[in-house]
Design an enzyme around this catalytic site. Structure first.
Site, short mmCIF file in Angstrom:
data_model
loop_
_atom_site.label_atom_id
_atom_site.label_comp_id
_atom_site.label_asym_id
_atom_site.label_seq_id
_atom_site.Cartn_x
_atom_site.Cartn_y
_atom_site.Cartn_z
N ASN A 1 31.28 20.30 33.58
CA ASN A 1 30.26 19.87 32.63
C ASN A 1 30.48 18.45 32.11
OD1 ASN A 1 27.93 21.50 31.68
ND2 ASN A 1 29.46 23.13 31.72
N CYS B 1 30.19 28.10 24.27
CA CYS B 1 30.22 28.13 25.73
C CYS B 1 29.49 26.88 26.16
CB CYS B 1 29.58 29.41 26.27
SG CYS B 1 28.03 29.87 25.46
N TRP C 1 24.41 30.42 23.51
CA TRP C 1 23.52 31.55 23.21
C TRP C 1 23.76 32.76 24.12
CZ3 TRP C 1 19.46 27.28 23.82
CH2 TRP C 1 19.29 26.93 25.17
N ASP C 2 24.70 32.66 25.04
CA ASP C 2 25.00 33.81 25.88
C ASP C 2 26.42 34.32 25.62
OD1 ASP C 2 22.53 34.00 27.31
OD2 ASP C 2 23.09 32.15 28.34
#
Lengths: 549, 652
Positions: free
Chosen positions: B250, B338, B342-343
C-alpha cells in the site's frame, strides 16, 4: 515377592507433579506394586493415584540434577514428575517401566483389589446368557439355548451357552463350526421384536480357493428366514479382501450356495490400521503448533473420523435391513470378533431402546463384546502412546464407544446414560481395578477364575451413587428406532476423550451443572406444587361449604 | 412487475437434495418480491417462498428429458433445485429472477415494500429502540478524557463516518481535520470502546497516507491525544490488521502504516488478517464443500482445510484477543486500522468488545454492538452483501465472520451469552434479506438520504419483541462465566465447523433432539410452576383464614370462592403431571426442531403453518425423527438404487 524386587526406590520426597490446567503439586512419590502415588501430605490437596497398568509409556529428561519423567497414560493423559536426584529418577523410571508392562494376568491389580464398597449385586451374575434368553423366549419360540460349547471345545471364543435356531441340533452346530473361522458358527445376536427379524453374527466361512461348501451351514442360516424371504449378509470386508481371504482358507458365502442371501460388502478396517489411526489422531490432538491447516490435515490424515463414519454407516445399514426391509441379517468379517461386533452392537443401539438404558447398555457390552469374545486383553494392552511395536492392539472398542457418543450427541434425550459412562468404559477397558475386561474370552475368564477372584465393574457401577453420576438428566425414554446422520458435518471429534486433557473443561462443566440445575429445580417445584395441591384438596374436603353446590 | 416475464409455471418439480424420491410437483409463481412454489396436493397448502433479495445466484442448466433444471442459491445458504418442464419457460423464469434478484436501485429493495401491521408511532419507536448515545453513556462518556465532537455533523470530514464521534478531550478541531486528511477516506482515529475501569480505549481509523516517508503533524498529535486520554499508560498499541506484505504494498500507492519513529510511544503491530477477496473465495470454497452430495470424511475435511475458512476465523479471533487483553490486562489503549477501516477493523473491534464487556454478550448488547461498530462506522453493507447489482469484487462475507466468531465463543462459553445460536442466524438472514432497513446503504449518510427511518422497519425491535425465541437457557447474568474478560482457547481444535449456519437447511444433518429447546421448554414450565406455587400458597392461606373465620362469617367465605378459580387450579395441576409433560415434549419442539426462522422472513405470518408441514414431511412418520429411515427398498437386482438416499449408508 516379585513387586518388591521391581521397586528399587519406593519413596522420593520433593517431587513436583505437573498436569495440564491444574496447579502443580509438590509432595512425596510412592511406588506400590500397582500404583504410582503422589501425596502432598496436606489436607484438601488432591493426590495422584495412578494404576501402573494405565501407563502406556514414559520418557525421561534431565536438567542438571533434576530428572523429569513424562508419564503417558492409556486414558491419553500426559503428566510430568520432576524428581530431585538422578539416581532416584532413574530408579523410579525403570520401576514404572517394569511394573506397567507385566505380562502375567494373575499379577494384575484386579486380583489384589478389595472393594471399599458394599456389593449390592454381584455384577458377574448380572448378565448371564440364560437371563437374556428368557427375554427372548417371551417373544418367540423359534430359538433355543444350545450347550454345545459347554466346555469351550467347539468354539474357544464363544460362551458356553449360545442361542441358535430351534430346528438346528448340536451335531449340525459342530459341523458348522468346522466350516467357520475359529469355530465361530452363526449365532443369534439380536431379535427385532417389532417384525421378528433377526441379526446373527459369525466368522468367515472357510470356503478356500476350491469353493468348499457346508450344507449344515446353509441349513443353519436358512433356518432363520421366513418362507419366501431373503436375507442380507453384511461382510465387513471389501470384496477384494474377502477374495484374498480364500487363499488363506477363508472366504465368503457364494451366491450359488446361498441363493436366498444377498451379500453386501463394506470396508471396515482391521486392527493394525485402526491402531495406527488412533496414534495419529492423538498425536494431532497433542500438536502444540497453532496452525489450523496443520491441525485439519493431521486430523484428516489420521482417518479416525473416516472409521467412525464407516462403522456407523454399516451399523445403520444392518439396522435398516432389519427394520425397514424386514429382512434377517448375518454379519461377519474375518474372525468375527472386531468389526462384526461393532456393527451388531451399534445396530442394536439404533433399533432397541432397551440398549439405551444404563443397564441395557451394560448388557449389550456383556453380550456383544465380552461374551462374544472380543479379545480385550490383546486389543487394549497398549494405547496411543506406546513405543513398543503393536502386536494385536487396536481401539476397536473405543471406536464403538465413539460411535455411541455420536448417536448420543444426535439424540441427547434418548439415552439414560451420559457421556461420562462411555468415558468410564473406555478407561476401564484399558486399565482397571475390576476384572471385567481381563482375558480375551469367557473361556479365559473362567480359567482365571475371574468371577471368584476379582470384582466386576458392574458391581461398582450398579450402586445408586454411581448410577446417579452416570445418568443423563435429559433422558426421556424414547421407544422408537433412532436413525443417526452419518454426514461428515454431523460427526464430531469426541472431545471428551481426545481433547480431555488438552483443554480446560471448566466452562463446559459449568454449563452441564447449570443444565442439571435447571432440571432439578423444575422437579423440585413440581413436587412442591403437588404437595400444595394435595394440601388444597384436603382443605377443600375439610371445608363442608365447598362440597355443597 | 415489468421484470416478470412469466408469472406462473405449472408442473414444476422441487427436488429434495438428500432424497430425490421426495421431490414435489407444483406450481411456480413469480411475484414482485418472492418466488413461490405451491405443491399440488389436495388439502395441503404446502408452499415454499423464496425472497428475491435473498437470491445469491440463479443457474439454468441444460435441459434433460425431464425438464430444465433451475438452481437457486440463497444468501442464507439455502439451495433450491427446481425442474421446469419447458426450456422456454425456464429461460423466462431465469431471466426474470436474474433481474429481480439484482435490484438496480434502492427503491426496488424489499424493505420499501415490506409493510407489517405497524402504525407510524410504533414505527418511530422501532427506530428509537437502540440509542448509541446511551451506549456511550453506559461506558461513562463523555467525561473529562473523551468528548463528543460535532466535527462530522454534516459528514464533512468523513462521509463514511457517523455524525456523532468521540475524540480525546485534548484533540482540537484543526488536529482532527489535519489527521483526517492524512487518513484514507478521511477516517481519522476515533473512539470505538472505552473501559471505564482503567481508562483504556479501543480507537479505530483507516490507514495513514504515509507512503514511503510522508508525515503528518496533526495525525501524530491525534495519537498523542489518544495516549493522553489514558492517564495511567505511557504507550499505546497501533494494530494494523493486515498482513505486513499487503501494508507494504500500500505504501507504493501513497498509503501504508505508521512509522514508530514518527509517533511518540506507540508500539506497532501487524496482525495478518486477509483481505475481502481472500475471504470471499474462502467462503465460496467452503460452501462448495458443504454442498457436496454424500462426501466422504476425507472430502469434507480436506475441503474444509483447503478453503482456509477456519484459519481466517481464527485470525480474526486472535486479533480480537490481542486487543481485549491489551485493554483489560495491560490497561493500554489500542488504535486499530486496516486499509479503509470498515472491514477487518470492524471485525476486530467488535470481537474485542464481545470479549471485554459482558454487556455485548446480552441480546440488546449484541444489537448495540452491530449498530455501533458495523452500521454506524460504515461497514459497506450494500456492497458487501450485494444488495443491488454492483461490482462482484466488492462482495465479501466479513460480517458472517464476525457472527461466526461470536458463535465459536458461545461454543467455548455456553453460559456466557444471553442469546442463542438462532439469534445469530436470524441476524445473519436479515442482514441479507433486505426486509428491514437496518443494513441498507453503505454508511450513515446514505441511510439518512434514503429516509430509512421513515420508510422502513427496524430489525432490532422485531428481535426484541420475539426475544423468547432467542434466549439461551443456560445464561445467568450472575454466572462467573458471564463476568469480565473472556479468555478463549485458540488452539486449532477449538474451532468447529458451523453446521448450524452453513448447512442450516440440511435438516438431516442436525441433532434430532435439541438440548437447548428441551431446556427452554423446561424453563417455561418452571415459570408456570412458580406462578402456580404462589397462587396455591395464596389460596391455602386464604382457605385457612376462611376456615378460621367460618364460624363467624360463613356466608362471606362462600361468596368469595369463585368456582372458576377452582377449575382453573385443577387444570393447571393436571397439566403439570410428568405424564402430560412427556406428551408435550414428544409433540413439541425438542423432538422436531423448531421451524427454521427463515419462515419469519420468507413467509408472511399466516403462511408459517404450511412451512411447518413441509418440514415435517420428510421425517419418518413412525419415529418422528429420521430422514434416513424413509428410504427406498433395497431392490434385489441393484445393490444400490441410485434414486434412493440409502446411498447415504451403503455408498462406498
Amino acid at each position: 515377592m516379585e513387586f518388591a524386587e521391581l521397586i528399587k526406590t519406593p519413596r522420593v520426597d520433593g517431587v513436583v507433579l505437573h498436569r495440564p490446567f491444574m496447579p502443580t503439586v509438590e509432595g512425596t512419590l510412592c511406588l506400590t506394586g500397582h500404583h504410582l502415588i503422589l501425596s502432598s501430605r496436606q489436607d484438601n490437596t488432591e493426590e495422584l493415584w495412578l494404576l501402573h497398568s494405565n501407563i502406556d509409556s514414559i520418557e525421561k529428561r534431565f536438567v542438571g540434577s533434576v530428572g523429569s519423567i513424562i508419564v503417558k497414560c492409556k486414558d491419553l493423559r500426559v503428566i510430568q514428575l520432576d524428581i530431585p536426584g538422578m539416581e532416584e529418577c532413574l530408579n523410579i523410571a525403570s520401576s514404572i517401566e517394569a511394573l506397567s508392562t507385566l505380562d502375567l494376568v494373575s499379577l494384575m491389580y484386579p486380583f489384589f483389589y478389595r472393594p471399599m464398597f458394599e456389593v449390592i449385586e454381584d455384577g458377574w451374575n448380572s448378565f448371564l446368557p440364560e437371563a437374556a434368553f428368557k427375554d427372548l423366549e417371551s417373544m418367540t419360540d423359534e430359538w433355543r439355548l444350545s450347550e454345545v460349547n459347554k466346555d469351550f471345545s467347539v468354539c474357544p471364543s464363544y460362551p458356553p451357552l449360545v442361542a441358535v435356531p430351534k430346528d438346528v441340533d448340536d451335531d449340525t452346530l459342530r459341523k458348522v463350526a468346522t466350516f467357520r473361522h475359529s469355530g465361530r458358527f452363526p449365532v443369534l445376536s439380536y431379535y427385532h421384536k417389532k417384525n421378528g427379524m433377526v441379526m446373527m453374527r459369525a466368522s468367515q466361512p472357510l470356503t478356500g480357493t476350491n469353493g468348499r461348501r457346508c450344507k449344515e451351514d446353509e441349513k443353519l442360516i436358512n433356518a432363520t428366514l421366513r418362507p419366501g424371504k431373503r436375507g442380507y449378509i453384511i461382510d465387513t470386508r471389501t470384496i477384494n479382501v474377502a477374495q484374498q481371504a480364500k487363499a488363506r482358507g477363508g472366504g465368503f458365502e457364494s451366491e450359488a450356495n446361498y441363493p436366498q442371501w444377498r451379500r453386501i460388502h463394506k470396508a471396515l478396517e482391521r486392527s493394525n490400521v485402526l491402531q495406527e489411526s488412533l496414534i495419529k489422531l492423538v498425536e494431532a490432538c497433542n500438536d502444540q503448533s497453532h496452525s489450523m491447516d496443520r491441525w485439519l490435515s493431521k486430523l484428516e490424515a489420521s482417518n479416525w473420523q473416516t472409521h467412525v463414519k464407516e462403522i456407523l454407516t454399516t451399523a445403520c445399514l444392518a439396522a435398516q435391513c432389519i427394520d425397514r426391509e424386514g429382512a434377517s441379517v448375518l454379519v461377519h468379517g474375518t474372525e468375527g470378533t472386531d468389526s462384526t461386533l461393532q456393527v451388531t452392537s451399534l445396530a442394536q443401539i439404533i433399533l432397541d431402546p432397551a440398549c439405551r438404558t444404563i443397564r441395557g447398555f451394560q448388557g449389550l457390552v456383556e453380550r456383544e463384546w465380552l461374551q462374544a469374545g472380543h479379545p480385550f486383553q490383546q486389543r487394549c494392552a497398549q494405547s496411543a502412546y506406546s513405543n513398543s511395536k503393536p502386536r494385536q492392539e487396536a481401539p476397536v472398542f473405543l471406536l464403538f464407544l465413539d460411535c455411541v457418543w455420536q448417536i448420543l450427541r444426535q439424540f441427547p434425550c434418548s439415552f439414560e446414560f451420559s457421556e461420562s459412562f462411555l468415558v468410564l468404559l473406555f478407561e476401564h477397558a484399558y486399565a482397571s481395578q475390576f476384572g471385567t475386561f481381563l482375558g480375551n474370552s469367557t473361556a479365559e475368564r473362567a480359567k482365571l477364575s475371574l468371577p471368584e477372584k476379582t470384582v466386576s465393574l458392574w458391581s461398582w457401577v450398579n450402586r445408586p451413587q454411581e448410577l446417579e453420576r452416570l445418568t443423563n438428566p435429559l433422558y426421556e425414554a424414547n421407544s422408537l428406532v433412532i436413525w443417526p446422520s452419518v454426514a461428515p458435518q454431523s460427526l464430531l471429534l469426541w472431545e471428551g476423550v481426545f481433547l480431555r486433557w488438552n483443554r480446560s473443561s471448566k466452562c463446559l462443566d459449568e454449563a452441564y451443572e447449570e443444565m442439571v440445575h435447571i432440571i432439578e429445580y423444575n422437579k423440585e417445584l413440581q413436587n412442591k406444587v403437588n404437595t400444595l395441591r394435595r394440601q388444597l384438596a384436603q382443605l377443600e374436603t375439610e371445608d363442608p361449604l365447598l362440597q355443597t353446590p | 412487475m415489468e421484470h416478470i416475464r412469466l408469472p406462473k409455471v405449472e408442473n414444476v418439480r422441487l427436488l429434495d437434495k438428500v432424497s430425490p424420491r421426495r421431490s414435489r410437483v407444483g406450481t411456480f409463481y413469480l411475484t414482485a418480491t418472492h418466488s413461490i412454489f405451491v405443491e399440488d396436493v389436495a388439502g395441503v397448502r404446502n408452499e415454499t417462498w423464496v425472497l428475491h433479495s435473498l437470491v445469491c445466484s440463479v443457474e439454468k442448466q441444460s435441459a434433460t428429458a425431464s425438464g430444465c433444471p433451475l438452481i437457486i442459491h440463497c444468501k442464507n445458504f439455502q439451495v433450491h433445485h427446481f425442474v421446469i418442464p419447458l426450456e422456454r419457460e425456464c429461460h423466462d423464469v431465469h431471466l426474470s429472477l436474474l433481474r429481480l434478484s439484482q435490484p438496480e436501485s434502492y427503491e426496488e429493495l424489499y424493505c420499501f415494500s415490506y409493510k407489517p401491521n405497524v402504525n407510524d408511532e410504533e414505527k418511530r419507536q422501532e427506530w428509537d429502540f437502540l440509542d448509541l448515545k446511551a451506549d456511550y453513556s453506559r461506558m461513562g462518556l463523555p467525561n473529562s478524557l473523551w468528548k463528543l465532537s460535532p466535527i462530522n455533523q454534516h459528514y464533512k470530514v468523513s462521509d463514511t463516518y457517523p455524525a456523532d464521534l468521540f475524540v480525546p478531550e485534548s484533540a482540537s478541531p484543526p488536529v482532527i481535520v489535519g489527521s483526517s486528511k492524512f487518513r484514507s477516506r478521511g477516517r481519522f482515529p476515533t473512539l470505538s470502546y472505552y473501559s471505564k475501569e482503567n481508562h483504556a480505549a479501543i480507537c479505530r481509523s483507516s490507514q495513514p497516507l504515509s507512503g514511503f516517508s510522508a508525515r503528518c503533524l496533526e495525525d501524530e498529535q491525534m495519537l498523542e491525544a489518544i495516549l493522553r486520554s489514558n492517564p495511567r499508560s505511557d504507550f499505546m498499541y497501533v494494530v494494523d490488521t493486515r498482513p505486513k506484505l499487503n501494508a507494504i504494498a500500500n505504501r507504493a500507492a501513497g498509503k501504508g502504516y505508521e512509522n514508530e519513529d514518527n509517533y511518540s510511544n506507540i508500539k506497532f503491530q501487524f496482525i495478518g488478517i486477509e483481505n475481502i477477496h481472500v475471504m470471499r473465495n474462502s467462503q465460496q470454497k467452503m460452501l462448495e464443500v458443504c454442498e457436496l452430495r454424500s462426501p466422504s470424511m476425507s472430502n469434507f475435511l480436506e475441503g474444509l482445510e483447503s478453503s482456509g475458512w477456519l484459519k481466517h476465523i481464527k485470525a480474526v479471533l486472535d486479533a480480537g484477543i490481542f486487543i481485549a487483553k491489551a485493554v483489560a490486562e495491560e490497561g493500554v489503549s489500542v488504535l486499530v486500522h486496516c486499509s479503509d477501516g470498515w472491514d477487518r477493523t470492524a471485525q476486530v473491534c467488535s470481537v474485542a468488545c464481545v470479549l471485554l464487556d459482558p454487556y455485548y454478550r446480552t441480546l440488546r448488547g449484541l444489537m448495540v454492538l452491530i449498530e455501533k461498530d458495523w452500521v454506524s462506522f460504515g461497514h459497506k453493507f450494500t456492497h458487501r452483501c450485494n444488495h443491488q447489482v454492483g461490482d462482484p469484487k466488492e462482495v465479501s462475507p466479513i460480517i458472517d465472520q464476525f457472527l461466526e466468531c461470536v458463535w465459536q465463543l458461545m461454543e467455548q462459553f455456553p453460559c456466557a451469552f444471553e442469546f442463542n445460536e438462532r439469534f445469530l442466524i436470524t441476524i445473519h438472514s436479515h442482514i441479507y434479506s433486505c426486509q428491514y432497513g437496518n443494513f441498507i446503504g453503505n454508511n450513515q449518510r446514505e441511510r439518512i438520504e434514503l429516509g430509512l427511518r421513515e420508510r422502513t422497519h427496524s430489525l432490532w425491535s422485531y428481535l426484541w419483541t420475539n426475544q423468547a425465541d432467542y434466549i439461551n437457557p443456560l445464561y445467568r447474568p450472575n454466572h462467573s462465566q458471564t463476568q469480565g474478560l473472556l479468555r478463549p482457547s485458540t488452539a486449532p481444535y477449538c474451532f468447529k465447523f458451523w453446521r448450524g449456519l452453513y448447512n442450516r437447511f440440511d435438516r438431516g444433518m442436525h441433532p434430532r433432539q435439541s438440548v437447548e429447546d428441551y431446556l427452554s421448554a423446561i424453563q417455561e414450565e418452571t415459570q408456570q410452576l412458580e406462578e402456580q406455587l404462589a397462587s396455591h400458597k395464596q389460596k391455602i392461606a386464604q382457605l385457612e383464614k376462611e376456615q378460621g373465620w367460618r364460624s363467624v362469617t360463613q356466608k362471606a367465605a362462600t361468596f368469595d370462592k369463585s368456582p372458576t378459580a377452582w377449575v382453573r387450579g385443577n387444570d393447571l395441576a393436571l397439566a403439570n403431571t410428568p405424564q402430560d409433560y412427556t406428551g408435550g415434549f414428544i409433540t413439541s419442539s425438542p423432538c422436531q426442531p423448531k421451524a427454521p426462522d427463515s419462515s419469519l422472513i420468507l413467509l408472511p405470518k399466516d403462511l408459517n403453518q404450511s412451512s411447518e408441514t413441509s418440514l415435517s414431511n420428510g421425517s419418518d412418520q413412525e419415529s418422528g425423527i429420521a430422514d434416513l429411515s424413509c428410504r427406498s427398498p433395497l431392490s434385489e437386482d441393484s445393490p444400490r438404487d441410485p434414486d434412493s438416499d440409502e446411498a447415504a449408508y451403503s455408498a462406498a
